[in-house]
Design an enzyme around this catalytic site. Structure first.
Site, PDB file in Angstrom:
ATOM      1  N   GLY A 156       0.836  -1.010  -0.141  1.00 45.02           N
ATOM      2  CA  GLY A 156       0.129  -0.113   0.030  1.00 45.02           C
ATOM      3  C   GLY A 156       0.988   1.231   0.005  1.00 45.02           C
ATOM      4  O   GLY A 156       1.878   1.225  -0.426  1.00 45.02           O
ATOM      5  N   ARG A 157       0.519   2.224   0.680  1.00 47.56           N
ATOM      6  CA  ARG A 157       0.967   3.572   0.522  1.00 47.56           C
ATOM      7  C   ARG A 157       2.408   3.575   1.228  1.00 47.56           C
ATOM      8  O   ARG A 157       3.343   4.025   0.805  1.00 47.56           O
ATOM      9  CB  ARG A 157       0.167   4.840   0.988  1.00 47.56           C
ATOM     10  CG  ARG A 157      -1.254   5.033   0.238  1.00 47.56           C
ATOM     11  CD  ARG A 157      -1.928   5.620   1.082  1.00 47.56           C
ATOM     12  NE  ARG A 157      -2.740   4.781   1.920  1.00 47.56           N
ATOM     13  CZ  ARG A 157      -4.252   4.837   2.173  1.00 47.56           C
ATOM     14  NH1 ARG A 157      -4.963   5.806   1.462  1.00 47.56           N
ATOM     15  NH2 ARG A 157      -4.647   3.829   2.912  1.00 47.56           N
ATOM     16  N   ILE A 158       2.336   2.787   2.364  1.00 47.11           N
ATOM     17  CA  ILE A 158       3.482   2.773   3.041  1.00 47.11           C
ATOM     18  C   ILE A 158       4.575   1.894   2.709  1.00 47.11           C
ATOM     19  O   ILE A 158       5.705   2.305   2.451  1.00 47.11           O
ATOM     20  CB  ILE A 158       3.321   2.493   4.809  1.00 47.11           C
ATOM     21  CG1 ILE A 158       2.389   3.385   5.332  1.00 47.11           C
ATOM     22  CG2 ILE A 158       4.515   2.387   5.577  1.00 47.11           C
ATOM     23  CD1 ILE A 158       1.771   3.015   6.711  1.00 47.11           C
ATOM     24  N   ARG A 179      -1.851  -8.390  -2.122  1.00 43.98           N
ATOM     25  CA  ARG A 179      -3.046  -8.806  -2.733  1.00 43.98           C
ATOM     26  C   ARG A 179      -3.296  -8.807  -4.260  1.00 43.98           C
ATOM     27  O   ARG A 179      -3.761  -9.572  -4.947  1.00 43.98           O
ATOM     28  CB  ARG A 179      -4.336  -8.462  -1.935  1.00 43.98           C
ATOM     29  CG  ARG A 179      -4.661  -9.399  -0.825  1.00 43.98           C
ATOM     30  CD  ARG A 179      -5.848  -8.875   0.011  1.00 43.98           C
ATOM     31  NE  ARG A 179      -5.473  -7.415   0.246  1.00 43.98           N
ATOM     32  CZ  ARG A 179      -6.312  -6.391   0.994  1.00 43.98           C
ATOM     33  NH1 ARG A 179      -7.174  -6.693   1.539  1.00 43.98           N
ATOM     34  NH2 ARG A 179      -5.900  -5.351   1.053  1.00 43.98           N
ATOM     35  N   ILE A 238       6.415  -3.562  10.887  1.00 45.66           N
ATOM     36  CA  ILE A 238       5.837  -2.341  11.311  1.00 45.66           C
ATOM     37  C   ILE A 238       4.374  -2.379  11.152  1.00 45.66           C
ATOM     38  O   ILE A 238       3.801  -1.144  11.039  1.00 45.66           O
ATOM     39  CB  ILE A 238       6.498  -0.870  10.592  1.00 45.66           C
ATOM     40  CG1 ILE A 238       6.308  -1.162   9.301  1.00 45.66           C
ATOM     41  CG2 ILE A 238       7.964  -0.940  11.051  1.00 45.66           C
ATOM     42  CD1 ILE A 238       6.616   0.192   8.412  1.00 45.66           C
ATOM     43  N   ARG A 240       1.360  -4.718  12.292  1.00 41.48           N
ATOM     44  CA  ARG A 240       0.613  -5.057  13.267  1.00 41.48           C
ATOM     45  C   ARG A 240       1.126  -6.327  14.006  1.00 41.48           C
ATOM     46  O   ARG A 240       1.565  -7.188  13.247  1.00 41.48           O
ATOM     47  CB  ARG A 240      -0.983  -5.288  12.998  1.00 41.48           C
ATOM     48  CG  ARG A 240      -1.854  -4.224  12.779  1.00 41.48           C
ATOM     49  CD  ARG A 240      -1.990  -3.560  14.245  1.00 41.48           C
ATOM     50  NE  ARG A 240      -2.824  -2.387  13.923  1.00 41.48           N
ATOM     51  CZ  ARG A 240      -2.331  -0.806  13.717  1.00 41.48           C
ATOM     52  NH1 ARG A 240      -1.139  -0.609  13.653  1.00 41.48           N
ATOM     53  NH2 ARG A 240      -3.225   0.037  13.698  1.00 41.48           N
ATOM     54  N   GLU A 269       0.286  -6.736  22.449  1.00 44.03           N
ATOM     55  CA  GLU A 269       0.996  -5.490  22.854  1.00 44.03           C
ATOM     56  C   GLU A 269       0.013  -4.520  23.885  1.00 44.03           C
ATOM     57  O   GLU A 269      -1.133  -4.553  23.647  1.00 44.03           O
ATOM     58  CB  GLU A 269       1.505  -4.506  21.881  1.00 44.03           C
ATOM     59  CG  GLU A 269       0.643  -3.795  20.840  1.00 44.03           C
ATOM     60  CD  GLU A 269       1.104  -3.117  19.670  1.00 44.03           C
ATOM     61  OE1 GLU A 269       1.840  -3.944  18.988  1.00 44.03           O
ATOM     62  OE2 GLU A 269       0.791  -2.174  19.553  1.00 44.03           O
ATOM     63  N   HIS A 287       5.787   0.425  19.308  1.00 45.08           N
ATOM     64  CA  HIS A 287       4.753   1.061  18.276  1.00 45.08           C
ATOM     65  C   HIS A 287       4.647   2.478  18.171  1.00 45.08           C
ATOM     66  O   HIS A 287       3.815   3.220  18.228  1.00 45.08           O
ATOM     67  CB  HIS A 287       3.247   0.433  18.799  1.00 45.08           C
ATOM     68  CG  HIS A 287       2.431   0.378  17.743  1.00 45.08           C
ATOM     69  ND1 HIS A 287       1.372  -0.604  17.718  1.00 45.08           N
ATOM     70  CD2 HIS A 287       2.192   1.095  16.632  1.00 45.08           C
ATOM     71  CE1 HIS A 287       0.625  -0.338  16.668  1.00 45.08           C
ATOM     72  NE2 HIS A 287       0.998   0.611  16.094  1.00 45.08           N
ATOM     73  N   ILE A 288       5.788   2.786  17.493  1.00 43.78           N
ATOM     74  CA  ILE A 288       6.085   4.365  17.413  1.00 43.78           C
ATOM     75  C   ILE A 288       6.370   4.559  15.818  1.00 43.78           C
ATOM     76  O   ILE A 288       6.818   5.657  15.777  1.00 43.78           O
ATOM     77  CB  ILE A 288       7.405   4.809  18.281  1.00 43.78           C
ATOM     78  CG1 ILE A 288       8.614   3.932  17.972  1.00 43.78           C
ATOM     79  CG2 ILE A 288       6.958   4.757  19.818  1.00 43.78           C
ATOM     80  CD1 ILE A 288       9.809   4.616  18.443  1.00 43.78           C
TER      81      ILE A 288
HETATM   82  C1  GLV Z   1      -0.501   2.881  13.719  1.00 37.83           C
HETATM   83  O1  GLV Z   1       0.008   1.801  13.777  1.00 37.83           O
HETATM   84  C2  GLV Z   1      -1.673   3.453  12.779  1.00 37.83           C
HETATM   85  O2  GLV Z   1      -2.415   2.225  12.573  1.00 37.83           O
HETATM   86  O3  GLV Z   1      -1.835   4.276  12.764  1.00 37.83           O
END
Ligand code: GLV
Length: 331
Positions: A156-158, A179, A238, A240, A269, A287-288
């Site tokens: 996706g975008r990230i 996918r 990064i 989930r 978490e 989770h930062i």
């Molecule tokens: C961070 O994990 C988000 O989904 O924005």
């Protein structure tokens, strides 16, 4: 006209609360305690909107107890804290906070990749323990980032932001699995090749996970997948917690089935699998990935603007399910 009532479920920037107060009667969680389940239902009584963060569960039981609720605006791009099917059934609009965090999160994915490949935290801990006495030819020798093969699961975008950094900044060969395949033009711009999941696992020197969590991505990386990776490979999550089987990963790191991992998210978490805390070859962060002040402010503003727009009758800005507005507006 009386102002709608909203609940801000976790502490957030004071300027966001002030902005919300211009439009709503606001109950804000100034103590930042976690309200879940019955406590959340109690707080949501009489509220038409909720400003939520990724840890606040909006499930069928909460929705059944809050018939006046019309919208939950998540200050996160991920929304696995929402039961979207139940929200649609109850006519509750769900919005998330996409786009505004893309580049910041991609930066962090790269930071974690580099820290993992070059053993940054492991060597820092060694230094802090006072164990650095001399130079050694292989001391904390890691793996190269430049020129290596970057694998991306979820494009996706990230994922695309990470691909761009890898290909254009570090001369990496980029392969991905998703996918759906990207348009040829985007693939060419990112210099990214689409491959099967199996080929991705086998070929990546650094494998970055950026796919959303859903029952179908649960344990997408488990013992069997880790065994297919190169023993020199690193794994970066990064996305989930729950996408990786953390117990299997801890075992793979201990046995050096793969060389190292960088994790920003964990199953269950903020608890972390105890074995991940004892193996040295893992970089752990709480989770930062989206945590810069400008980006967190932009995410909070987007969640607030979704509430303002939707409860002001203008429709949501970033709905998760595009069909939901009609249902929720007619409530
Ligand atoms: C961070 O994990 C988000 O989904 O924005």
């Amino acid at each position: 006209m009386p102002k709608p009532h909203i609940l801000v479920t976790r502490a957030v920037f004071p300027e966001i609360i002030e902005k919300l107060k211009l439009h709503f009667e606001v109950e804000a969680n100034t103590d930042d305690v976690e309200w879940q389940g019955e406590e959340l239902v109690r707080r949501l009584q009489g509220k038409q909107g909720a400003f939520t963060t990724g840890g606040v569960k909006i499930d069928a039981a909460v929705l059944a107890g809050c018939p006046e609720l019309k919208i939950c605006a998540n200050m996160a791009v991920g929304y696995n804290n929402f039961d979207i099917e139940a929200m649609t059934r109850h006519g509750v609009m769900a919005t998330n906070a996409p786009d505004v965090l893309t580049e910041t999160t991609a930066d962090f994915g790269f930071a974690l990749l580099m820290a993992t490949a070059r053993r940054v935290t492991e060597s820092e801990h060694f230094l802090r323990r006072g164990e650095w006495k001399t130079w050694r030819y292989d001391m904390f020798a890691g793996s190269d980032v430049h020129g290596s093969t970057l694998g991306i699961l979820g494009m996706g975008r990230i994922g695309q932001g990470i691909a761009r950094r890898g290909a254009l900044g570090f001369g990496m060969k980029v392969i991905y699995h998703n996918r759906s395949r990207l348009d040829a033009g985007i693939e060419a711009e990112l210099k990214a090749d689409y491959v099967s999941k199996e080929a991705l696992l086998k070929s990546a020197d650094h494998l970055v996970l950026v796919l959303p969590y859903s029952p179908s991505s649960h344990h997408a990386i488990g013992a069997a997948e880790l065994r297919q990776m190169k023993p020199t490979a690193t794994l970066i999550n990064i996305a989930r917690g729950g996408i990786v089987d953390d117990a299997a990963l801890a075992a793979a790191l201990r046995e050096r089935t793969i060389s190292a991992a960088g994790l920003d998210v964990f199953e269950g978490e903020p608890s972390v699998h105890p074995e991940l805390l004892t193996v040295p070859n893992v970089v752990l962060t709480p989770h930062i990935a989206s945590a810069t002040i400008p980006t967190r402010l932009a995410m909070a503003n987007l969640a607030a603007d979704n509430l303002i727009s939707f409860l002001g009758g203008k429709g949501p800005l970033t709905p998760i399910v595009p069909v939901a507005p009609a249902i929720a507006a007619s409530k």
